[in-house]
Design a protein around this motif. Structure first.
Motif, PDB file in Angstrom:
ATOM      1  N   GLY A   1       2.058   7.202  -6.435  1.00  0.00           N
ATOM      2  CA  GLY A   1       0.863   7.832  -6.981  1.00  0.00           C
ATOM      3  C   GLY A   1       0.026   6.891  -7.823  1.00  0.00           C
ATOM      4  N   GLU A   2       0.052   5.597  -7.495  1.00  0.00           N
ATOM      5  CA  GLU A   2      -0.650   4.597  -8.305  1.00  0.00           C
ATOM      6  C   GLU A   2      -1.821   3.960  -7.567  1.00  0.00           C
ATOM      7  N   LEU A   3      -2.397   4.673  -6.599  1.00  0.00           N
ATOM      8  CA  LEU A   3      -3.526   4.121  -5.859  1.00  0.00           C
ATOM      9  C   LEU A   3      -4.803   4.198  -6.696  1.00  0.00           C
TER      10      LEU A   3
ATOM     11  N   VAL B   1      -6.948  -0.439  -3.600  1.00  0.00           N
ATOM     12  CA  VAL B   1      -7.175  -0.189  -2.174  1.00  0.00           C
ATOM     13  C   VAL B   1      -8.153  -1.212  -1.601  1.00  0.00           C
TER      14      VAL B   1
ATOM     15  N   LEU C   1       0.831  -1.211   0.000  1.00  0.00           N
ATOM     16  CA  LEU C   1       0.000   0.000   0.000  1.00  0.00           C
ATOM     17  C   LEU C   1       0.861   1.255   0.000  1.00  0.00           C
ATOM     18  N   LEU C   2       1.877   1.296   0.860  1.00  0.00           N
ATOM     19  CA  LEU C   2       2.740   2.469   0.941  1.00  0.00           C
ATOM     20  C   LEU C   2       3.539   2.657  -0.341  1.00  0.00           C
TER      21      LEU C   2
ATOM     22  N   ASN D   1       2.738   1.805  -3.428  1.00  0.00           N
ATOM     23  CA  ASN D   1       1.893   2.350  -4.488  1.00  0.00           C
ATOM     24  C   ASN D   1       1.451   3.774  -4.180  1.00  0.00           C
ATOM     25  N   ALA D   2       1.265   4.082  -2.889  1.00  0.00           N
ATOM     26  CA  ALA D   2       0.889   5.441  -2.523  1.00  0.00           C
ATOM     27  C   ALA D   2       2.009   6.416  -2.854  1.00  0.00           C
ATOM     28  N   LEU D   3       3.251   6.017  -2.569  1.00  0.00           N
ATOM     29  CA  LEU D   3       4.393   6.887  -2.862  1.00  0.00           C
ATOM     30  C   LEU D   3       4.580   7.073  -4.361  1.00  0.00           C
TER      31      LEU D   3
END
Length: 214
Positions: free
Chosen positions: A179-181, A186, A172-173, A175-177
């Motif tokens: 910008g691919e959320l 999720v 999760l982190l 992909n969040a870093l």
């Protein structure tokens, strides 16, 4: 190691036989450098009853039946959890389809969902039945909580669930870093986290409850 344990057991037995209290015995062993867990284990081998001599508690033994039941319990837990996750992932893929998904993979989804549904409907009732059976046996004979196979498989389950949670949060982190959320991604992370977190939380609570009980 075996001789060290025997020395500790012999000391505890002799101390209790001579009238020393459990707290005095524990304090003396702690002052000598014995780990608290080993001291607690040695003292718990004797019942707190009013008798001139230390009365040993019944020691659990490993039977083939017990090993079979615990192996069946945790195997069906893993199997049901895996296929529950697979089924929910397939439902998420169906709710939020990926335009880039290959037609071949999309065509296999109904078969995958049927297999996962069948697996959960068979494995989970078996898990629930075995868990209820073992719970009744533990209520009748609390000494069985010290079963080696039970404790090893419980800690193994905690380890597996913890690794899934760590991997889940790391993904999760990552992909969040980047910008691919996406909502689809999720949702899958939440599903994996809830399944692994529920298993981890329950068995951790069970172990802590066991440590608090005499």
């Amino acid at each position: 190691m075996a001789s060290t344990t025997q020395e500790l057991d012999a000391f505890v037995r002799e101390a209790l036989a001579r009238g020393a209290s459990r707290q005095q015995t524990a304090d003396a062993l702690a002052a000598a450098g014995w780990p608290a867990e080993q001291v607690r284990s040695a003292l718990s081998a004797y019942a707190e009853v009013d008798f001139p001599l230390p009365v040993p508690r019944p020691r659990p033994y490993l039977s083939a039946r017990e090993a079979f039941l615990y192996l069946l319990l945790f195997a069906t837990l893993y199997y049901a959890a895996w296929h529950l996750g697979s089924l929910l992932f397939d439902l998420i893929n169906k709710a939020w389809p990926d335009p880039a998904e290959m037609e071949y993979l999309a065509s296999r989804r109904p078969s995958s969902m049927r297999w996962s549904t069948a697996s959960v409907l068979i494995a989970f009732p078996v898990f629930a039945w075995v868990a209820r059976l073992l719970s009744r046996e533990l209520a009748r004979n609390p000494a069985k909580r010290l079963s080696a196979v039970r404790r090893w498989l419980t800690y193994l389950t905690l380890f597996v669930a913890a690794m899934v949670l760590i991997g889940d949060m790391t993904t999760l982190l990552y992909n969040a870093l980047g910008g691919e959320l996406t909502l689809r991604f999720v949702a899958k992370v939440v599903v994996a986290g809830l399944i692994a977190g529920s298993i981890f939380g329950y068995y951790l609570w069970d172990l802590r409850k066991e440590e608090k009980e005499p």
